[in-house]
Design an enzyme around this catalytic site. Structure first.
Site: not given
Ligand SMILES: N[C@@H]1[C@@H](O)[C@H](O)[C@@H](COP(=O)(O)O)O[C@@H]1O
Length: 237
Positions: A63, A129, A136
């Site tokens: 992403d 979430n 989402e």
């Molecule tokens: N877009 C990213 C995801 O690709 C990621 O895996 C997730 C968890 O993030 P983190 O590893 O910082 O907890 O949320 C983000 O929003």
């Protein structure tokens, strides 16, 4: 799903790093799906330390935010360059283009790229979430790469990476759940108590679009690597 529970984030990184390297080592070519956020940082650190041969490995990221220049300090392009791509000689590196004039066209092109180079192994983090990539809750499980409006929960979780809360983009381009499910193998990592609810739902909840990660329940080759905190609600199931 294969579930590996380890002590902490450092152990998660070691286990995941070894599995990833083992998967692409000795292959002629390999497409590796990568994630951003805090969770994979330990894995990328191990890549920088050990510098495995990745000259045959093409990477595709999950992403990117919409509306940030590639060289913006907070873009995932910059994150990946700093964490990984500037340090190792991958065959090719691809991220979705969140800055394209025609975003729908850019999504289509990214999906075409994924179809041309099927992902051999996809690394995933997990949103608080239950989101995977930026898919989402409520995202149908067959979605291709698409534009999403980020939820308050996700913008809130990611605000630590931005100077001001208002700077957190409202939209992102993400591989869809359908794109993710086509990967031949998936490794999902999650650490810390903040992820415990989502881990419990992913593993024990009903397969439902309310928790995007439950889509992985029907995938035939998924390994979940979590630490004790992230797994803590599962033992009390
Ligand atoms: N877009 C990213 C995801 O690709 C990621 O895996 C997730 C968890 O993030 P983190 O590893 O910082 O907890 O949320 C983000 O929003």
């Amino acid at each position: 799903m294969n579930i590996i529970v380890v002590k902490n984030a450092e152990e998660i990184a070691k286990v995941a790093y070894e599995k990833i390297v083992k998967a692409f080592e000795g292959k002629q070519e390999f497409t590796l799906g990568l994630a951003t956020g805090g969770s994979p940082l330990g894995i990328y650190d191990l890549f920088r330390q050990h510098k495995p041969n990745v000259s045959h490995v093409m990477t595709v990221n999950l992403d990117e935010y919409v509306g940030l220049a590639e060289d913006d300090q907070t873009s995932y392009h910059t994150y990946m360059a700093e964490q990984l791509f500037n340090h190792l000689n991958f065959k090719e590196n691809h991220l979705p283009d969140g800055n394209a004039k025609d975003l729908d066209e850019a999504c289509k092109e990214y999906e075409e790229l994924l179809k041309k180079h099927p992902v051999d192994l996809q690394l995933l983090g997990l949103g608080e979430n239950g989101h995977i990539g930026f898919n989402e809750p409520g995202t149908p499980f067959n979605t291709p790469t698409h534009i999403v409006e980020l939820t308050e929960s996700t913008r809130n979780a990611n605000k630590i990476y931005f100077e001001n809360e208002e700077d957190v983009p409202t939209h992102a381009v993400t591989m869809g759940i359908g794109s993710i499910l086509r990967a031949k193998e998936v490794i999902l990592i999650a650490s810390g108590i903040k992820k415990a609810e989502a881990v419990k739902e992913m593993l024990h909840g009903k397969e439902d679009i309310g928790c995007p990660a439950t889509a992985l329940q029907k995938h035939s080759n998924v390994t979940i690597v979590v630490d004790e905190e992230a797994y803590s609600l599962c033992e009390k199931k």
